[in-house]
Scaffold this motif. Sequence first.
Motif, PDB file in Angstrom:
ATOM      1  N   GLU A  86       0.745  -1.285  -0.245  1.00 31.14           N
ATOM      2  CA  GLU A  86       0.185   0.113  -0.261  1.00 31.14           C
ATOM      3  C   GLU A  86       0.887   1.613   0.063  1.00 31.14           C
ATOM      4  O   GLU A  86       0.774   2.434  -0.752  1.00 31.14           O
ATOM      5  N   SER A 108      -7.561  -4.180   3.625  1.00 27.68           N
ATOM      6  CA  SER A 108      -8.521  -3.775   3.218  1.00 27.68           C
ATOM      7  C   SER A 108      -9.560  -2.828   1.722  1.00 27.68           C
ATOM      8  O   SER A 108      -8.176  -1.946   1.675  1.00 27.68           O
ATOM      9  N   LEU A 109     -10.743  -3.264   1.711  1.00 26.04           N
ATOM     10  CA  LEU A 109     -10.918  -1.665   0.524  1.00 26.04           C
ATOM     11  C   LEU A 109     -10.745  -0.237   0.563  1.00 26.04           C
ATOM     12  O   LEU A 109     -10.539  -0.116  -0.358  1.00 26.04           O
ATOM     13  N   GLU A 110     -10.848   0.063   1.879  1.00 28.44           N
ATOM     14  CA  GLU A 110     -10.810   1.617   2.420  1.00 28.44           C
ATOM     15  C   GLU A 110      -9.141   1.560   2.025  1.00 28.44           C
ATOM     16  O   GLU A 110      -8.915   2.729   1.362  1.00 28.44           O
ATOM     17  N   ALA A 111      -8.781   1.167   1.190  1.00 30.79           N
ATOM     18  CA  ALA A 111      -6.828   1.344   1.891  1.00 30.79           C
ATOM     19  C   ALA A 111      -6.660   0.740   0.128  1.00 30.79           C
ATOM     20  O   ALA A 111      -5.430   1.960  -0.563  1.00 30.79           O
ATOM     21  N   ASP A 113      -9.110   1.802  -2.385  1.00 29.39           N
ATOM     22  CA  ASP A 113      -9.389   2.768  -3.070  1.00 29.39           C
ATOM     23  C   ASP A 113      -8.284   4.693  -2.909  1.00 29.39           C
ATOM     24  O   ASP A 113      -8.053   4.453  -3.834  1.00 29.39           O
ATOM     25  N   GLU A 114      -8.125   3.934  -1.752  1.00 23.86           N
ATOM     26  CA  GLU A 114      -7.389   5.108  -1.529  1.00 23.86           C
ATOM     27  C   GLU A 114      -5.745   5.186  -2.277  1.00 23.86           C
ATOM     28  O   GLU A 114      -6.036   6.081  -3.155  1.00 23.86           O
ATOM     29  N   ASP A 117      -7.336   6.172  -6.071  1.00 30.98           N
ATOM     30  CA  ASP A 117      -7.526   7.071  -6.534  1.00 30.98           C
ATOM     31  C   ASP A 117      -5.935   7.418  -6.325  1.00 30.98           C
ATOM     32  O   ASP A 117      -5.774   8.890  -7.706  1.00 30.98           O
ATOM     33  N   ARG A 318      -8.992  -5.300  -6.584  1.00 31.66           N
ATOM     34  CA  ARG A 318     -10.045  -5.110  -6.168  1.00 31.66           C
ATOM     35  C   ARG A 318     -10.962  -6.127  -5.431  1.00 31.66           C
ATOM     36  O   ARG A 318     -11.368  -6.314  -5.090  1.00 31.66           O
TER      37      ARG A 318
END
Length: 343
Positions: A86, A108-111, A113-114, A117, A318
């Motif tokens: 990451e 994690s999906l939050e990580a 997605d960041e 982006d 993802r």
Amino acid sequence: MKKTFNSDKEKIRVAVLGMGRQGQIHSKNIAYRIPEAELLCVSDISIERAEKVGIEGVELYDDYKEILARDDVEAVVIATSTDTHEQIIKETARAGKDIFCEKPIALSLEAIDEVLDIVDENGVKFMVGFNRRFDPTFMRVKEHLTEGNIGEPHIVNITSRDPKPPHLEYLKVCGGIFFDTSVHDFDMARFLSEEEITEVYATGSVLVDERIGELGDLDTTMITLKFANGAVGSINNSRKTGYSYDQRVEVFGSNGCAIGNNERPNRVELTDPKGTHKDVPLYFNIERYPEAFFGEVNAFIKAVYNDEEPPVTGQDGRTAVVLSLAAQKSYEENRPVKVSEIG
């Protein structure tokens, strides 16, 4: 502007981060087998391990940040430990360099997605290392599907079993069997079927090593799949076969069935009064997938060189993690989990 390779054009200047077995394989493929690429440098937190790459003229670093600061490095292959992906992807994207990274992007999906982006914001190419898509045997199974030889897929079965468990230090940081092992198979199921998985049901046990259970992980699992077109499938994983690396796929369709079997060191069969005998399959991923490892990094370099989208995208990475999370949730709650529940 799209570039077409010829011997007079400049090569893509590449660095490899992480000099474990995978990093060394990628380094040698880039240096010796891909004419569009030039391997400038490699890094590892252990300079002694970095030295093992053994490629003349390649510069060695024990701090990857020094590589990212180099203006002459255009593309980076990330083969560091799972828990570092990451942060290194973010830093590499911000440095404006195209990226190939081993799975997973993050846990994690939050990580994730960041990360995606940041990749998009910086306009760099990004490819996730699902090498099995580039295995000649599995590619031929896929070709039978795309050529219409098996009709509409009805059942996809995948067997993926390791000869022995990884060391415990690796198991502590890999994210668990669904994220470390099954994640490859989720990607293969999507790749082979050309359908999205909509539901998973996972079960498992600790049958190989109780220390794996003490880490909160499993070593033996079975996952059933449902696809968007109504097809079904299964994935079975084990951390220890006791014989060799067991890698098989099957796609059964309305008109036929394509099976990709294990690769063996030779095709010799011995028949005697006790039966017919073959050598055991090739031992592990380094022996089993050399052409797949070459194929994936070669595809990445070609995409960078020709200014095309890489064949395995960040969204593919993802989706595989979404499916791994669904499998984990299914196991913990002992029920089928719709992928839409995860995100």
